[in-house]
Design an enzyme around this catalytic site. Structure first.
Site, mmCIF file in Angstrom:
data_model
loop_
_atom_site.group_PDB
_atom_site.id
_atom_site.type_symbol
_atom_site.label_atom_id
_atom_site.label_comp_id
_atom_site.label_asym_id
_atom_site.label_seq_id
_atom_site.Cartn_x
_atom_site.Cartn_y
_atom_site.Cartn_z
ATOM 1 N N HIS A 1 0.641 -1.062 -0.022
ATOM 2 C CA HIS A 1 0.122 0.025 -0.191
ATOM 3 C C HIS A 1 0.808 1.338 0.051
ATOM 4 C CE1 HIS A 1 0.681 -0.411 4.405
ATOM 5 N NE2 HIS A 1 0.312 0.823 4.459
ATOM 6 N N HIS B 1 1.577 4.088 1.707
ATOM 7 C CA HIS B 1 2.231 4.747 2.981
ATOM 8 C C HIS B 1 3.566 4.732 2.993
ATOM 9 C CE1 HIS B 1 -1.680 4.335 5.549
ATOM 10 N NE2 HIS B 1 -1.773 5.321 4.768
ATOM 11 N N ASP C 1 6.143 4.823 5.105
ATOM 12 C CA ASP C 1 6.826 3.508 5.662
ATOM 13 C C ASP C 1 7.000 2.398 5.059
ATOM 14 O OD1 ASP C 1 4.078 3.390 6.794
ATOM 15 O OD2 ASP C 1 4.691 2.231 8.318
ATOM 16 N N HIS C 2 6.159 2.311 3.867
ATOM 17 C CA HIS C 2 6.128 1.192 3.036
ATOM 18 C C HIS C 2 6.868 1.143 1.505
ATOM 19 C CE1 HIS C 2 3.606 -1.558 5.860
ATOM 20 N NE2 HIS C 2 3.406 0.032 6.365
ATOM 21 N N HIS D 1 -7.232 -0.455 5.454
ATOM 22 C CA HIS D 1 -6.543 0.294 5.884
ATOM 23 C C HIS D 1 -6.038 1.582 5.104
ATOM 24 C CE1 HIS D 1 -2.702 1.461 8.090
ATOM 25 N NE2 HIS D 1 -2.049 1.303 6.758
ATOM 26 N N ASP E 1 -0.313 -3.804 6.232
ATOM 27 C CA ASP E 1 -0.844 -3.217 7.348
ATOM 28 C C ASP E 1 -2.499 -3.625 7.480
ATOM 29 O OD1 ASP E 1 1.722 -2.024 8.017
ATOM 30 O OD2 ASP E 1 0.852 -0.057 7.600
ATOM 31 N N HIS F 1 4.488 -4.794 10.760
ATOM 32 C CA HIS F 1 5.001 -4.164 12.065
ATOM 33 C C HIS F 1 5.190 -5.055 13.516
ATOM 34 C CE1 HIS F 1 4.441 0.362 10.776
ATOM 35 N NE2 HIS F 1 3.598 -0.138 10.070
HETATM 36 ZN ZN LIG Z 1 -0.012 1.960 6.336
#
Ligand SMILES: [Zn+2]
Length: 262
Positions: free
Chosen positions: A58, A60, A62-63, A117, A134, A172
């Site tokens: 996805h 975001h 941090d990905h 998410h 996530d 995570h």
């Molecule tokens: Zn995320």
């Protein structure tokens, strides 16, 4: 004869795992959700691995934050990700029913749509292995950002249909905190008590608590147990009303955790 697929976590930021896929005897590798390039580069360089594939679940940061820099270092790497999310570095846009063939790793991954998410979140599944970003966490699930509660509820219910020995590689290390909330919901769940002890031991030893198994999630993760009487009762107590569907129970649980727990 193919050697066994190796799947290892590369820790990033405070609590992210970037999953590294490789096989003994080959220098080809893939990574899932490289939010940061530096820790990936360090491991690949040390091991003499060549990055062939980047898999994104996805949009975001941090990905996806490390994708451009990794692509600059390994220009032959192919970047796969969700068709329905705005990720400028994507080269192959995927949705449910697509299959990613990674010949160097002798691996074929089915793409699953798991929105909630985010609006276009996807997961990758093969041979009892699930990379779910996530969406599903060990003993928890992602927050609802740009999707809807109903979508995330449906996505988790569809993941629950996978074989129970599926290993769940989430993105995570949230497991201990998630178990704390799960105990609010089901204080008397004996499987949860066993899991808490095992995860505490792992974390105290500095080990990741993931992957988990889908069987374990079905026994202990409240978000995967929205059809269980004790979970429904706890969600109804918090909501102060009767809840008539798994999606309503899910929405109450997720809202309860968001508002009162973390
Ligand atoms: Zn995320």
């Amino acid at each position: 004869m193919a050697s066994e697929l190796k799947i290892e976590p590369i820790p990033a930021f405070d609590d992210n795992y970037i999953w590294l896929l490789s096989r003994n005897g080959s220098d080809a590798c893939a990574v899932v959700d490289p939010g940061d390039d530096e820790p990936v580069r360090e491991v690949l360089t040390k091991r003499g691995l060549k990055l062939k594939t980047i898999l994104i679940t996805h949009k975001h940061g941090d990905h996806v934050g490390g994708v451009a820099a990794l692509k600059a270092d390994w220009p032959k790497a192919t970047v796969y990700g969700p068709a329905r999310e705005p990720i400028p570095t994507l080269e192959r846009r995927l949705g449910a029913g697509d299959v990613v063939e990674l010949d160097e790793l002798e691996l074929s991954l089915d793409v699953l749509d798991v929105p909630g998410h985010t609006e276009g979140h996807i997961a990758y599944y093969a041979h009892g292995v699930l990379f779910c970003g996530d969406t599903l966490f060990a003993c928890g699930c992602g927050r609802v950002f740009s999707g809807t509660f109903e979508q995330l509820s449906d996505s988790l219910r569809s993941l629950a249909e996978l074989p129970t020995d599926t290993r769940v590689y989430c993105a995570h290390e949230y497991t201990m905190a998630n178990i704390g909330f799960a105990k609010w919901v089901e204080p008397d769940n004996p499987d949860l008590a066993v899991r808490e002890e095992r995860v505490r031991d792992l974390r105290e030893a500095g080990e990741p608590s993931v992957p988990s198994s889908l069987a374990e999630e079905l026994l202990t993760n409240p978000f995967m147990r929205t059809d269980q009487p004790e979970v429904i009762a706890a969600a109804e107590r918090w909501a102060g009303r009767e809840l008539s569907s798994p999606a309503e129970v899910f929405t109450a649980l997720r809202s309860w955790k968001d508002k009162d727990y973390d």
